[in-house]
Enzyme design. Sequence first.
Site, short mmCIF file in Angstrom:
data_model
loop_
_atom_site.label_atom_id
_atom_site.label_comp_id
_atom_site.label_asym_id
_atom_site.label_seq_id
_atom_site.Cartn_x
_atom_site.Cartn_y
_atom_site.Cartn_z
N THR A 552 0.86 -1.19 0.00
CA THR A 552 0.00 0.00 0.00
C THR A 552 0.90 1.24 0.00
O THR A 552 2.12 1.14 0.00
CB THR A 552 -0.90 0.04 1.25
OG1 THR A 552 -0.10 0.36 2.40
CG2 THR A 552 -1.59 -1.30 1.49
N LYS A 576 6.98 3.01 0.77
CA LYS A 576 8.23 3.73 1.07
C LYS A 576 8.15 4.58 2.34
O LYS A 576 9.17 5.10 2.79
CB LYS A 576 8.60 4.67 -0.09
CG LYS A 576 8.69 4.00 -1.45
CD LYS A 576 8.93 5.04 -2.53
CE LYS A 576 8.76 4.45 -3.90
NZ LYS A 576 7.36 4.06 -4.19
N VAL A 606 12.94 1.20 -3.99
CA VAL A 606 13.74 1.92 -4.98
C VAL A 606 13.93 1.01 -6.20
O VAL A 606 14.50 -0.06 -6.08
CB VAL A 606 15.13 2.29 -4.42
CG1 VAL A 606 15.94 3.06 -5.47
CG2 VAL A 606 15.00 3.10 -3.15
N ALA A 608 11.68 -0.63 -8.14
CA ALA A 608 10.74 -1.73 -8.36
C ALA A 608 11.46 -3.07 -8.25
O ALA A 608 11.93 -3.44 -7.19
CB ALA A 608 10.03 -1.56 -9.70
N LEU A 610 14.31 -3.93 -9.69
CA LEU A 610 15.77 -3.86 -9.87
C LEU A 610 16.49 -4.14 -8.55
O LEU A 610 16.05 -3.68 -7.49
CB LEU A 610 16.18 -2.48 -10.37
CG LEU A 610 15.75 -2.11 -11.79
CD1 LEU A 610 16.21 -0.69 -12.11
CD2 LEU A 610 16.35 -3.07 -12.81
N GLY A 661 -0.46 2.10 -15.40
CA GLY A 661 0.00 1.63 -14.09
C GLY A 661 1.39 2.09 -13.71
O GLY A 661 1.99 1.53 -12.78
N GLU A 664 1.41 6.43 -9.32
CA GLU A 664 0.53 6.15 -8.18
C GLU A 664 -0.89 6.53 -8.59
O GLU A 664 -1.10 7.31 -9.55
CB GLU A 664 0.97 6.96 -6.98
CG GLU A 664 2.37 6.65 -6.46
CD GLU A 664 2.47 5.29 -5.79
OE1 GLU A 664 3.61 4.82 -5.63
OE2 GLU A 664 1.41 4.70 -5.44
N LYS A 679 13.11 8.00 -2.44
CA LYS A 679 14.00 6.94 -2.92
C LYS A 679 15.46 7.30 -2.71
O LYS A 679 16.25 6.47 -2.24
CB LYS A 679 13.73 6.66 -4.40
CG LYS A 679 12.37 6.02 -4.65
CD LYS A 679 12.12 5.81 -6.15
CE LYS A 679 10.76 5.16 -6.39
NZ LYS A 679 10.50 4.93 -7.84
N GLY A 794 5.93 -0.44 -13.11
CA GLY A 794 5.04 -1.45 -13.67
C GLY A 794 4.71 -2.50 -12.64
O GLY A 794 5.55 -2.87 -11.81
#
Length: 812
Positions: A552, A576, A606, A608, A610, A661, A664, A679, A794
Amino acid sequence: MRVLKFGGTSVATSESIQQVVAILCEKAKDEPLVAVVSALGGVTDELLTAGQQAFRKDTSYKQTYEALVSRHLEVATALALPNSVLDAIQKELELLKELLQGVFLINEFSKKTQDKVVSFGELISSIIVAAAVEKECDSVARADSRTLIVTDSQFTNAHLLASVSEGNIEEYFSTHSNQITIMPGFVSRNQEGEATTLGRGGSDYTAAIVASALEVEALEIWTDVSGMYTANPKWVKQAYPLPKISYQEAMELSHFGAKVLYPPTIRPVLDKDIIIHIKNTFDPEAPGTEILKKVSDDKQPVKGISHLPDIALLTLEGSGMVGIPGFSKRLFEALSSKEINVILITQASSEHSICVAIPEEKAALAEQITNQVFAYEISLHSIDPVSIEHNLAIIALIGDRMKSHQGISGNMFSSLGKNNVNIRAIAQGASERNISAVIAAKDVKKALNTLHYRFFERQIRTVNLFIIGVGNVGKRLLAQIQQQQALLNEELYLKIRVAGLSNSRTMILEEEGIDLNQWESLLAAGEKADADRWLATIKQLNLRNSIVMDITASASVAETYQDYLRESISVIACNKIACSSAYTSYKKLKQTARKYYAQFLFETNVGAGLPVINTLKDLIHSGDRVTAIQAVLSGSLNFVFNNYDGNNTFHNIVAQAQQEGYTEPDPRIDLSGVDVARKILILARESGYILELEDIENQSFLPDASVGADTVADFYHILNEEEAHFRKLYTQAAEAGNRLKYVASFQDGKARVGLQQIAPDHPFYHLDGKDNIVLFYTQRYAEQPLIIKGAGAGADVTASGLFGDVIRLANN
């Protein structure tokens, strides 16, 4: 000095022999070597075949012989050996030809003749290897083992005359000081000078005899596997090499089918504490297995699982055996008289029966001789005619420390029973070093894999996952878990049980796991969402390996992390907010996780999916220090500025990003730069710096009117009105040949985020689509940064990042 033995696979081809040469030349730089070599792989069998064909008056022995000639000469030619060596090989082959012709003519192929025939394999192999080594190394000699190793006259399996042989070996090496000495394995002679052999696999024995006589530091057995394995890797894929085992364990494993080592090998070196090292010719850098008199730091009770195939079970039983001495003695004498080896013995305490495991090939003979010896008792019906069970095998658990661990045999038999493996007989010595069982041959693979899984492999670990937030990312994550569950079970021995789901409206918790085929309908019918009840139920369930996952953007959910961590429930956060809140809160979360042996993971905060944070942690944990960070950390902003070219409106591009998507639900979070600021804050903190969100300089590109918009709809309306502002930003960059990127940077303890014009020679210029990129400058990566680049937004990639955190947590 060191003794090395190279098996048949190590000298099977010209290429493998070249590998042997390389090993010897390298090792000879440090100390003198003795290299004992086997016949070329498969040659011993071919020699026996040729002899048996000649004995049967089958002229095809000539074709078998010619194939042997061709193979040896082809290998020698491929190695470019000189003509003198080829002549020596031809001479040996001519002697072999004459011997086979004699077998054919006089129809005699006794064990004595067999020894003469099979000895040519090692003799010719040693000529080839010695010549190949001499081409590349200095001070090379070939010693004929037949002049050094003396045995009795028990042909095909001769017994060593130790004192004579040791004297010969000591005398030879005291008068010869070559750096490398090549010797044929397996072959020997009796006191009359006749050829004998040390039994199949006896090249190991040759090497051990030499090692013992010379009292070398180590005996190395070079083969085609990287040591002695926990089980045969051809049968058990998860088997792995053992770093160290004891002599006794090695003897047991060798006896029970571990073909890496020939059982008598250990005997000559046992009393002299000579280390045996099993090495891989084709992977010489692999550590292999060390065999020692005693492994002092050994904590593993079971060291290996092995098996013997082609077993028959002979059973003698009857009421006339009870209380009558001598039955066992007569049985074993009968079997011994026909040279039938007894592999396993078991007898009921009632003395009503005794059964022995013998080689399958001897079963008919054993039945015949046993019935003859007990013919009188059988005629009186005091005992039954002997019964033979065929198509069996022996499996064995082996380990020095099994005797000090309770429950080993119980675990063994219960594991086999649960997998429907029937046990026909059991034997265990008083030393408890070996527990053996006779089973059906068809069950061997299943039994080996069952026992290996039970004693050597990680048991399937179940993690219980409670997910808060099942929007786009949550849906993709659940689909990925469902899709990969079978593979996780098979490859990682991991089961992910989704035990709880919650959204803003409803929640469902299920101790046995939620059916992922119908989770949406189950959640829709779930009870009303209640954060306190959710937490209380998770605590009440008290499931092992529990993980709460927050997908969330809720501050109230982030505030509950401490509650979970204090209950030793791990937390995985896509949210975050917790990690970008006050530094004291961030630090306390990590301290609580350590204190209560839970984990707090947030890779997707940070980049997604990766591996940004994990890479950063690896740098820090390995002693590196981050000096600067440059990054494009917003996949949504990168998508917007990569697609905005002045032809379409900025409003439409942002709407498209939201629809696909990448932003946010409230795009103001992305476009305001707050998300990027969080981030870079997290990266700075993970790099070891104390920083607050308010310390980050945020250079907003949005017009003032949009920043103050009350609703998302108002925000979009203002974007339309301010199109000229955004077109100007694009035009200025395009006219300069640059591209617009929203960049985050950290250096000298200060961080900033903002829109920048990026020149064509910068790594950020060619960043397309929704990709992110992070450049870490560290003390080690001072000139050229460590670069991480890939899709940074994504639902699918974010879900995969969360999935990775689950797997990472489960493995730890």
